[in-house]
Design an enzyme around this catalytic site. Structure first.
Site, PDB file in Angstrom:
ATOM      1  N   CYS A   2     -31.905  43.466 -25.441  1.00  0.00           N
ATOM      2  CA  CYS A   2     -30.383  43.411 -25.919  1.00  0.00           C
ATOM      3  C   CYS A   2     -30.456  43.294 -27.579  1.00  0.00           C
ATOM      4  CB  CYS A   2     -30.038  41.542 -25.589  1.00  0.00           C
ATOM      5  SG  CYS A   2     -30.345  41.449 -23.846  1.00  0.00           S
ATOM      6  N   ARG A  31     -32.479  50.912 -28.146  1.00  0.00           N
ATOM      7  CA  ARG A  31     -33.164  49.860 -27.498  1.00  0.00           C
ATOM      8  C   ARG A  31     -32.976  49.802 -26.056  1.00  0.00           C
ATOM      9  NH1 ARG A  31     -34.782  45.504 -30.449  1.00  0.00           N
ATOM     10  NH2 ARG A  31     -34.362  43.982 -28.939  1.00  0.00           N
ATOM     11  N   TRP A  89     -29.270  44.061 -22.162  1.00  0.00           N
ATOM     12  CA  TRP A  89     -30.364  44.779 -21.271  1.00  0.00           C
ATOM     13  C   TRP A  89     -30.459  43.611 -20.161  1.00  0.00           C
ATOM     14  CZ3 TRP A  89     -33.036  48.946 -19.900  1.00  0.00           C
ATOM     15  CH2 TRP A  89     -34.535  48.890 -19.371  1.00  0.00           C
ATOM     16  N   ASN A 140     -29.660  36.497 -27.272  1.00  0.00           N
ATOM     17  CA  ASN A 140     -31.058  37.387 -26.883  1.00  0.00           C
ATOM     18  C   ASN A 140     -31.991  36.434 -26.435  1.00  0.00           C
ATOM     19  OD1 ASN A 140     -29.595  39.570 -27.493  1.00  0.00           O
ATOM     20  ND2 ASN A 140     -31.035  40.405 -29.334  1.00  0.00           N
ATOM     21  N   GLY A 141     -32.724  36.901 -25.521  1.00  0.00           N
ATOM     22  CA  GLY A 141     -33.928  35.871 -25.190  1.00  0.00           C
ATOM     23  C   GLY A 141     -33.659  35.398 -23.820  1.00  0.00           C
ATOM     24  N   GLU A 549     -56.265  54.584 -15.933  1.00  0.00           N
ATOM     25  CA  GLU A 549     -55.032  54.387 -16.520  1.00  0.00           C
ATOM     26  C   GLU A 549     -55.368  55.023 -17.941  1.00  0.00           C
ATOM     27  OE1 GLU A 549     -52.137  54.234 -16.251  1.00  0.00           O
ATOM     28  OE2 GLU A 549     -51.093  53.570 -18.258  1.00  0.00           O
ATOM     29  N   LYS A 553     -53.603  58.547 -19.599  1.00  0.00           N
ATOM     30  CA  LYS A 553     -52.768  58.511 -20.874  1.00  0.00           C
ATOM     31  C   LYS A 553     -53.139  59.769 -21.740  1.00  0.00           C
ATOM     32  CE  LYS A 553     -50.397  56.237 -20.180  1.00  0.00           C
ATOM     33  NZ  LYS A 553     -49.839  55.575 -19.193  1.00  0.00           N
ATOM     34  N   GLU A 556     -51.851  62.924 -20.253  1.00  0.00           N
ATOM     35  CA  GLU A 556     -50.421  63.273 -20.573  1.00  0.00           C
ATOM     36  C   GLU A 556     -49.748  63.250 -21.865  1.00  0.00           C
ATOM     37  OE1 GLU A 556     -47.772  60.254 -18.676  1.00  0.00           O
ATOM     38  OE2 GLU A 556     -48.778  58.552 -19.394  1.00  0.00           O
ATOM     39  N   HIS A 572     -72.533  60.994  -6.773  1.00  0.00           N
ATOM     40  CA  HIS A 572     -72.500  61.925  -5.580  1.00  0.00           C
ATOM     41  C   HIS A 572     -71.726  63.284  -5.855  1.00  0.00           C
ATOM     42  CE1 HIS A 572     -73.664  58.549  -3.397  1.00  0.00           C
ATOM     43  NE2 HIS A 572     -73.206  57.674  -4.007  1.00  0.00           N
ATOM     44  N   LYS A 671     -39.477  60.938 -18.148  1.00  0.00           N
ATOM     45  CA  LYS A 671     -39.695  59.233 -18.156  1.00  0.00           C
ATOM     46  C   LYS A 671     -39.451  58.890 -16.565  1.00  0.00           C
ATOM     47  CE  LYS A 671     -40.729  55.113 -19.664  1.00  0.00           C
ATOM     48  NZ  LYS A 671     -42.125  55.028 -19.661  1.00  0.00           N
TER      49      LYS A 671
HETATM   50  C1  AGP Z   1     -47.063  56.955 -16.886  1.00  0.00           C
HETATM   51  O1  AGP Z   1     -47.504  56.957 -18.311  1.00  0.00           O
HETATM   52  C2  AGP Z   1     -46.379  57.838 -16.459  1.00  0.00           C
HETATM   53  N1  AGP Z   1     -45.176  58.255 -17.330  1.00  0.00           N
HETATM   54  C3  AGP Z   1     -45.944  57.889 -14.943  1.00  0.00           C
HETATM   55  O2  AGP Z   1     -47.333  58.059 -14.266  1.00  0.00           O
HETATM   56  C4  AGP Z   1     -45.224  56.735 -14.209  1.00  0.00           C
HETATM   57  O3  AGP Z   1     -45.984  55.736 -14.578  1.00  0.00           O
HETATM   58  C5  AGP Z   1     -44.809  57.199 -12.917  1.00  0.00           C
HETATM   59  O4  AGP Z   1     -43.947  58.336 -12.992  1.00  0.00           O
HETATM   60  C6  AGP Z   1     -44.016  56.188 -12.214  1.00  0.00           C
HETATM   61  O5  AGP Z   1     -42.937  55.708 -12.683  1.00  0.00           O
HETATM   62  P1  AGP Z   1     -42.041  54.302 -12.387  1.00  0.00           P
HETATM   63  O6  AGP Z   1     -42.831  53.278 -12.574  1.00  0.00           O
HETATM   64  O7  AGP Z   1     -40.854  54.456 -13.104  1.00  0.00           O
HETATM   65  O8  AGP Z   1     -41.856  54.465 -10.939  1.00  0.00           O
END
Ligand code: AGP
Length: 676
Positions: A2, A31, A89, A140-141, A549, A553, A556, A572, A671
């Site tokens: 927000c 935001r 938001w 906000n909050g 994870e 990172k 990507e 293995h 995204k």
């Molecule tokens: C993570 O860094 C990625 N951008 C991607 O793997 C993401 O987590 C995935 O597309 C899932 O998205 P969601 O959580 O919005 O479903």
């Protein structure tokens, strides 16, 4: 997340104040928001409308829609000098016009919802009619005790018209203002010719209301008859700006939740500290700050050297950097109000009854990417605390096989965006199989939350960078909350254990902050790795999803080939790829499998690998085995992923920056993935 804007000026807006509010709100669009609204005090207007309000809930078009509303605004709007605005938001209640801010009290609520503008007639506690001054607030909050306050207000005759936690603030304020003011409706304090030395009844009343709120808030409030704006703060930021000759009473006084809204308008900026209230007086061109009890305080001036673009990113070079550093706050927000509720623990929209949840005999989790890796962390929490078998599935695979689903299965769809098509389809399959469905999402009212029987929200705020950071760590926290919730229902955790775990969770933001504080050390290691082509990541137990994870990172945003393996699995096959100088990133914190992990590190070191390891502070033994240590504070095993992932996020971030990559918008990625 927000955004708040509040403006009061001496000369009137010449019709421009409403537009100025909308324009300043547009500076907070980065935001993310789903609805927006403004409220202005109409001067000299008749009592039937002393506050003008316009709201719109058409997602990112809400501000344009607001401008259209202004075409049909009342004539008095042109002379207005005082107003507040908000972009919302959603956290409590879906994104809708009804839930959009500003919220009004009973005196100004639309016909049919509550009392008419300026009318007496709401029943007081003793049954006597009571007239309220007209007020409008933006917040906000999270007001953690809003249910309790709403109940109290309803018993007094107030009618609340939204699903938000924020609306209680408006109703409490009209109550307090009625008590604080000498006259009961729309008191008008004399307009001072220099900044007021004391607070008007509006700010005094807001200070009293704020003392009743549990949780976090930045609030801006206006009331009919007051040419001032009252603001208050606890944990949610709010900044005051003044322009022109403020001392001489010719300027504009404003406040905003974020500096971008003030840039270009304010000459000097001041921050409000926690548990402070301030009154902005456009007529006098100044403001006063006080404690919530009205005791005067000295304002704290800050120097703002950011341009607009820097300010949008909070001074960080990019959104990913900003979001990485927002993790402690995001975790706190996700935890806020979950414990010590009348039911013991509160999830958001748990439409499944306790009996239905007690019936569950197996959990399936469907998710993609980082959400999938967070779910792998969650598996341990679900199995360990809730004693339920949990199968974690990549959503695009789950939906094309024939999982054995029954009415006793609980399927979790985990998606920060709530719009990932693979995860939505997996949830659809679960519904067809008559399973119960729970969504874990960061976006209120996203598609997945509407398809599910219950929702647990991560409250990370909008994540703009493509790479998930704060949404990963808050998903880890969400799984802990869910596992504890189910464990309680199943009688597997005593209240004392819940209290102890709640304490551990509450301590998590400080540990994440400590890990972030070591950013400079990580940056140096990143510079050494920037020219590598291939990296291996290894981990065991909860360290394995962290390794996955971390590697994701690196892939990507830095475009390096980074493969993650369970450390015990390397021998293995993949160990054949290790040769002198190969970089191996190991999660080597002191878990149950630390000794095994050290053997796996020895295996790669003896083949010449350079080992960079996540190591607990003070663990000289592990540090002496490896080539580079990325230190983290020790943390509880089932929560450690949220801490241990931090140096790996930072490592990928700094390798990417060293390689000149666009960390916010990596190539080939979106995204939100709305295609199969
Ligand atoms: C993570 O860094 C990625 N951008 C991607 O793997 C993401 O987590 C995935 O597309 C899932 O998205 P969601 O959580 O919005 O479903």
């Amino acid at each position: 997340m927000c955004g708040i804007v509040a403006i009061t000026s001496k000369g009137g807006g010449g019709g421009g104040l409403a537009l100025a509010l909308v324009e300043r709100l547009s500076r907070l669009e980065y935001r993310g928001y789903d609805s927006a609204g403004i409220a202005l005090v109409l001067e000299g207007a008749n009592a039937s409308q002393s506050i003008y309000r316009a709201r719109a809930a058409v997602a990112s078009r809400s501000l344009d829609e607001l401008k259209k509303h202004l075409d049909s605004a009342p004539a008095g709007l042109a002379a207005a000098t005082t107003g507040i605005g908000h972009t919302r938001w959603a956290t409590h209640g879906r994104p809708s016009e009804q839930n959009a801010h500003p919220h009004l009290g009973c005196a100004t609520a639309p016909p049919g919802q509550a009392g008419q503008a300026g009318q007496a007639g709401k029943a007081g506690e003793a049954g006597a009619p009571r007239a309220y001054p007209e007020v409008a607030i933006v917040h906000n909050g999270i007001v953690e005790n809003w249910r309790e306050l709403a109940g109290e207000l309803e018993r007094k005759g107030h009618e609340l018209s939204s699903e938000t936690d924020s609306e209680v603030v408006a109703h409490l304020l009209e109550e307090e203002l009625a008590l604080t003011s000498s006259s009961s409706v729309a008191p008008a304090p004399p307009a001072p010719s220099s900044p007021p030395a004391t607070l008007s009844p509006l700010a005094v009343a807001l200070g009293r209301v704020a003392q009743r709120l549990a949780g976090s808030y930045a609030i801006a409030a206006v009331a009919a008859g007051f040419p001032t704006i009252a603001i208050a703060r606890r944990l949610s930021p709010i900044v005051i700006g003044i322009s022109g000759d403020a001392g001489g009473g010719t300027g504009t006084v404003m406040a905003a939740s974020d500096i971008p809204a003030l840039i270009g308008m304010a000459d000097r900026c001041f921050v409000l500290e926690d548990d402070e209230v301030a009154e902005l007086n456009g007529t006098a061109g100044g403001f006063v700050v006080a404690g919530l009890d009205g005791e005067p305080r000295d304002p704290v001036e800050i120097t703002v050297r950011w341009d607009m673009e820097q300010a949008r990113k909070g001074g960080y070079a990019d959104f990913m950097g900003k979001e990485l550093h927002e993790q402690p706050q995001a975790i706190s927000d996700t935890l806020r109000g979950r414990f010590n509720t009348p039911e013991g623990m509160a999830l958001d929209e748990m439409r499944l009854s306790e009996d239905e949840l007690r019936e569950v005999d197996k959990i399936f989790v469907a998710a993609c990417g980082s959400s999938y890796y967070a779910s792998l962390v969650g598996k341990s929490a679900l199995e360990h605390w809730a004693g339920l078998p949990a199968e974690i599935e990549i959503a695009s695979e789950f939906r094309y096989r024939d999982p054995i689903l029954t009415g006793r299965s609980l399927v979790l769809g985990v998606s920060q965006s709530g719009e990932t098509v693979d995860t939505l389809q997996a949830v659809r399959l679960a519904r067809q199989g008559h399973a119960k469905v729970l969504a874990v999402s960061n976006v209120v009212d996203s598609s997945i939350t509407r398809m599910a029987d219950g929702v647990l929200y991560t409250r990370a705020g909008p994540e703009i960078a493509v790479a998930a950071t704060k949404t990963f760590s808050t998903q880890v926290v969400a799984f802990s909350l869910l596992a504890m919730y189910l464990a309680r229902l199943r009688g597997l955790l005593y209240p004392e254990e819940v209290t102890r775990l709640a304490g551990d969770l509450t301590g998590l933001p400080a540990l994440v902050r400590a890990a972030l504080d070591r950013e400079d050390e990580v940056r140096k290691v990143a510079e050494e790795l920037a020219e590598r082509r291939d990296l291996f990541y290894i981990g065991r137990g909860a360290g394995y999803p962290v390794a996955l994870e971390g590697a994701l990172k690196m892939k990507e945003i830095a475009y390096l080939r980074a493969e993650a393996y369970p450390a015990g699995e390397l021998k293995h096959g993949a160990i054949a790829l290790i040769e002198p100088g190969t970089a191996v990133v190991a999660v080597a914190t002191r878990g149950r499998l630390w000794e095994k992990m050290m053997s796996n590190i020895s295996e790669v070191k003896s083949r010449g690998a350079t080992v960079v390891a996540v190591v607990e502070e003070g663990d000289a033994e592990t540090a002496s085995y490896v080539d580079r240590s990325l230190y983290v504070p020790p943390s509880r095993p089932l929560l450690s992923a949220a801490v241990d992932v931090v140096p790996l996020q930072l490592l990928a971030y700094h390798v990417a920056r060293a390689r000149g990559c666009d960390v916010d918008r990596p190539r080939n990625l979106a995204k939100t993935v709305t295609v199969e």
